[in-house]
Design an enzyme around this catalytic site. Sequence first.
Site, PDB file in Angstrom:
ATOM      1  CB  SER A  67      -0.939   0.026   1.208  1.00 18.09           C
ATOM      2  OG  SER A  67      -2.009  -0.854   0.997  1.00 18.09           O
ATOM      3  CE  LYS A  70      -4.334   1.412  -1.112  1.00 20.28           C
ATOM      4  NZ  LYS A  70      -3.768   0.083  -0.931  1.00 20.28           N
ATOM      5  CE1 TYR A 195      -4.453  -0.749  -4.792  1.00 18.20           C
ATOM      6  CE2 TYR A 195      -5.070  -3.068  -4.855  1.00 18.20           C
ATOM      7  CZ  TYR A 195      -4.774  -1.924  -4.136  1.00 18.20           C
ATOM      8  OH  TYR A 195      -4.796  -1.950  -2.779  1.00 18.20           O
ATOM      9  CE1 TYR A 247      -4.802  -0.282   4.366  1.00 19.42           C
ATOM     10  CE2 TYR A 247      -2.992  -0.629   5.892  1.00 19.42           C
ATOM     11  CZ  TYR A 247      -3.509  -0.671   4.608  1.00 19.42           C
ATOM     12  OH  TYR A 247      -2.718  -1.082   3.595  1.00 19.42           O
ATOM     13  CB  VAL A 265      -0.184  -5.972   4.229  1.00 21.46           C
ATOM     14  CG1 VAL A 265      -1.481  -5.365   4.730  1.00 21.46           C
ATOM     15  CG2 VAL A 265      -0.218  -6.187   2.740  1.00 21.46           C
TER      16      VAL A 265
END
Lengths: 311, 311, 311, 311
Positions: A67, A70, A195, A247, A265
């Site tokens: 992530s 991102k 992605y 998160y 993660v």
Amino acid sequence: MLNEFNYQQILNEVYDETIPYFQDGKVADYIPALAKVNPEQFAMSITLFNGKQYHVGVCDEKFSIQSISKVYTFTKALQLFGTKLYKRVGKEPSGNPFNSLVQLEYEKGIPRNPFINAGAIVVTDALLSYFKNIDKCFNDTLSFIQETSDNETIGFDRNVWFSEYQHGHRNLALANLMKSYNNIDNLVEDVVKTYFKHCSIEMSTKELSRSMLFLANHGIDPINGKEYVTHEQAKRINALMLTCGHYDASGEFAFYVGLPGKSGVGGGIVAIVPKVMSIAVFSPRLNSWGNSLCGTKALEIFAKKTGLSIF
Amino acid sequence: MLNEFNYQQILNEVYDETIPYFQDGKVADYIPALAKVNPEQFAMSITLFNGKQYHVGVCDEKFSIQSISKVYTFTKALQLFGTKLYKRVGKEPSGNPFNSLVQLEYEKGIPRNPFINAGAIVVTDALLSYFKNIDKCFNDTLSFIQETSDNETIGFDRNVWFSEYQHGHRNLALANLMKSYNNIDNLVEDVVKTYFKHCSIEMSTKELSRSMLFLANHGIDPINGKEYVTHEQAKRINALMLTCGHYDASGEFAFYVGLPGKSGVGGGIVAIVPKVMSIAVFSPRLNSWGNSLCGTKALEIFAKKTGLSIF
Amino acid sequence: MLNEFNYQQILNEVYDETIPYFQDGKVADYIPALAKVNPEQFAMSITLFNGKQYHVGVCDEKFSIQSISKVYTFTKALQLFGTKLYKRVGKEPSGNPFNSLVQLEYEKGIPRNPFINAGAIVVTDALLSYFKNIDKCFNDTLSFIQETSDNETIGFDRNVWFSEYQHGHRNLALANLMKSYNNIDNLVEDVVKTYFKHCSIEMSTKELSRSMLFLANHGIDPINGKEYVTHEQAKRINALMLTCGHYDASGEFAFYVGLPGKSGVGGGIVAIVPKVMSIAVFSPRLNSWGNSLCGTKALEIFAKKTGLSIF
Amino acid sequence: MLNEFNYQQILNEVYDETIPYFQDGKVADYIPALAKVNPEQFAMSITLFNGKQYHVGVCDEKFSIQSISKVYTFTKALQLFGTKLYKRVGKEPSGNPFNSLVQLEYEKGIPRNPFINAGAIVVTDALLSYFKNIDKCFNDTLSFIQETSDNETIGFDRNVWFSEYQHGHRNLALANLMKSYNNIDNLVEDVVKTYFKHCSIEMSTKELSRSMLFLANHGIDPINGKEYVTHEQAKRINALMLTCGHYDASGEFAFYVGLPGKSGVGGGIVAIVPKVMSIAVFSPRLNSWGNSLCGTKALEIFAKKTGLSIF
């Protein structure tokens, strides 16, 4: 004043004080490719504006950035589309992960922010529309990472990519739901594949801390002098990392660490000290919110020792 | 460097650039006592560590601080109970207001943070248990505000208090729901009454910006030298304001203003520039998220002009 | 044809086949007054149109009718207000109990049906507006029950009433939330007190099966000849019992029993065989949905043996 | 007694009384293939146990059965798998459609019942696992429909099938979400394709009312004498239709019509009068819940005129 710190010594202390937590937490195991990583590794790197770096642990070990990608894709999308992007993705924290799908429904397919999966999928869709195909789109992101890392060897892990796509039903659900609200323009499969390819990029803490330095310096890489985003955009990426970067533990991270950051993660976390430095940590075991347990702990200890908090 | 700013001139410019928005937004009208305020007022005050203040607009006009009181009660509760408080109230952004009740249900009566109504009601309950009755509890909060404002005349508006309690069914619903999960110890009516009494306290921007200075200085009021909370606690209150201070526009505020802040439906907003100053704005018309429209705008312009962002 | 059944023998068989389940389930223990009931009791009564009754078990034992009272209050409200009532309460199953509050929020304070707590509270509010005070309102419902039961001694349990009100925070939350949407006209406390007083009425299966006979005969009590509701209204009350009578196991009950019915946490269940009979069962241990475990089992066995299903 | 009705005259009256509503409602337009239907058509057919049929309107006009296919696929799945099916799909009404995705999340990918899309997709997945490929699976369902309709010419509309799949992102979202909870065994694309192929089957009211007769007769077709499901299974399919057959207007339908039924967005509705007859109506304009407006109205009028309600 800050230059007076003996960073190497501080990193060593952080390492020592993090050791007691090495057995805690749990490696991400939803795909075999991630589960097989050696769980007790730890690395931390900082990069200053003058290019000086300090490290502790396995700072050359590559890990899946997941992530953290991102941040890169959102940065690219801001470069290309500017504020137009905000019609398709919001800027608010998303609260409980339990609500991810209901919130998409309630808010007509507009994800709350670009750092939750749904938001990053929309960002990827925007990039894919621009670059027309998966490879060009991915290569552009990868080039950006290679350039900011000053390292052309950075690549991705094909096994992780395939494995994630094969287990990616929840992300396909999110993308299909957004498509039903006309917030995905390309083929759902292509968007989700791209992605996941971004997620499978591999970096070391050394590379990661070097790469994110432009966010600590208002958009301009202090070493190569290039402006990647505007002053305003850099501030806003940092603001988003602070409110949405971890998160459902983003508040927790702001509370205990007090720095903009983004976790993955794969066990990596990047954190920004505006006007001072960029930090990267890596340790595969995750806490209950899916963030690196020792990575979070190390950043908390580091922030305490240095007083480097934005608050 | 920052002292070089001509703050008065900047405030004047901010005022001029905010004028075009004076007709926008809508005064809170859910109770008559709030609806009758003159809608086009504007005030902005800043207080520096040396006690110097700069103002523009109606800086002596008193307004209902409403949810800004949540910062004071949370501060008091941190003083009294420290980290024990976190068993009863979280630190995470709450996302969509639509979810307030379902999130309380899903998380067994533990509100997400002390700056949403449910969280402030729990904080008030903790204070009420300590002070035993409504008056003592309220007077302690008021004294704290008077002391940090250096102004013993600060009081509350009885009409607003009564009127809010009479229309406070949603807050009574929240409190009863939390009571059903054993997260309220006192009588629901008493807790909600005390909560609304805190909300009905009246201050001017002059007083408000003076009062919050301790949060800009790591817990110590730089003028009277008193330590109200520890260095760590001050940082965490600021972190909470940044991630949770503006209801469902907290991300928006972090994004465009980039400072820890807390708003109230009375039209007030307080913002903290760590190590530099405390800011208060007042303008009664609210945007769609319930935050002062011109107040938010003014802070955004101010942040842009001065570069005073934490990011 | 149906008259050919030897009902007494069938009831005896049902009893024997239900015995193995007597230890299963759990008595409602959220208030002491309900928890102290002897858990292993069982009773079943049927009343035919000619007034003939058949019983098995402790058919004279009084138990708290709890939510079964919702059928009586809804019937009273239909008598008094007719279809106007549907502006304030719906007719749809409510799905997951987890959603009770969010659904009220999403649907602006209009409960889904009169057999969930929120719906019964609105119905009680309508009755309270008509009768002006708690006692008159309650006495009217009680008189209705006494008349249809042909038994003037039926009363209520004051301990249960008080105890429920004292633990009734969730219901106070629901009522306050609806009040915030202007769907409660009276004082929240009065409405909830009246609601709980209705719940605390005590009846035996003998009385309950006698009392509900008018619903099996299209609104007309076949014994005393009085018309309590119209043909259409009776059908609709039955339809509501079928779709909404057993909380989140209404589908389960329709599936396995196939009769309109309403349960209460006191361990009672009433079931209607249109044009044939009214049935009442009692057994205090509840299944995971809050319905009498042996009561449900006994009705399922009874329906299977007699073929008396509406499907 | 029921045979005394002059059904033809009643159907004629129903038709006349439904005419005033012919302009109300809106044809399903989410796919072009459905939108192009002539909106003002109406047909109603009943089939008695002796095979006698009565019709009014365009009873030979074919229409897309859409969700009515869920009754056939669930029936097939019950034949093949019996109660094992209930591990993968529930029997409870689903409440608000808004909650469809959140309920799947909350209940770990187990849909509430086989008549919502998610449930029918799981049922289709079970059938697909049994038949191994899309064609065999579809042909088996089609054969079943042809046999019970006593008409081998029944087929499907390829345009509708393709068009629905192309716009089926929400259903793909549901299927992917369930796959992430391991409640879909086959490829998501195959399952959803098969599901939509079932939806695209075309029938007339004449055929539909003939076909569903076995559900009115406890599982045995009264004309050809074949047992398609057991007595118990037939009752349970009827119970499910009553509680879950009309999306979020199932309670409404039970309330005003009082018969088990299932609607489709193609404008068809089938209703069962246990032990008496099977009814089918068709009229393309839908009410706000997605059920045929005139179809629902006609059934309500029919139920009132004949007293044929299960309550």
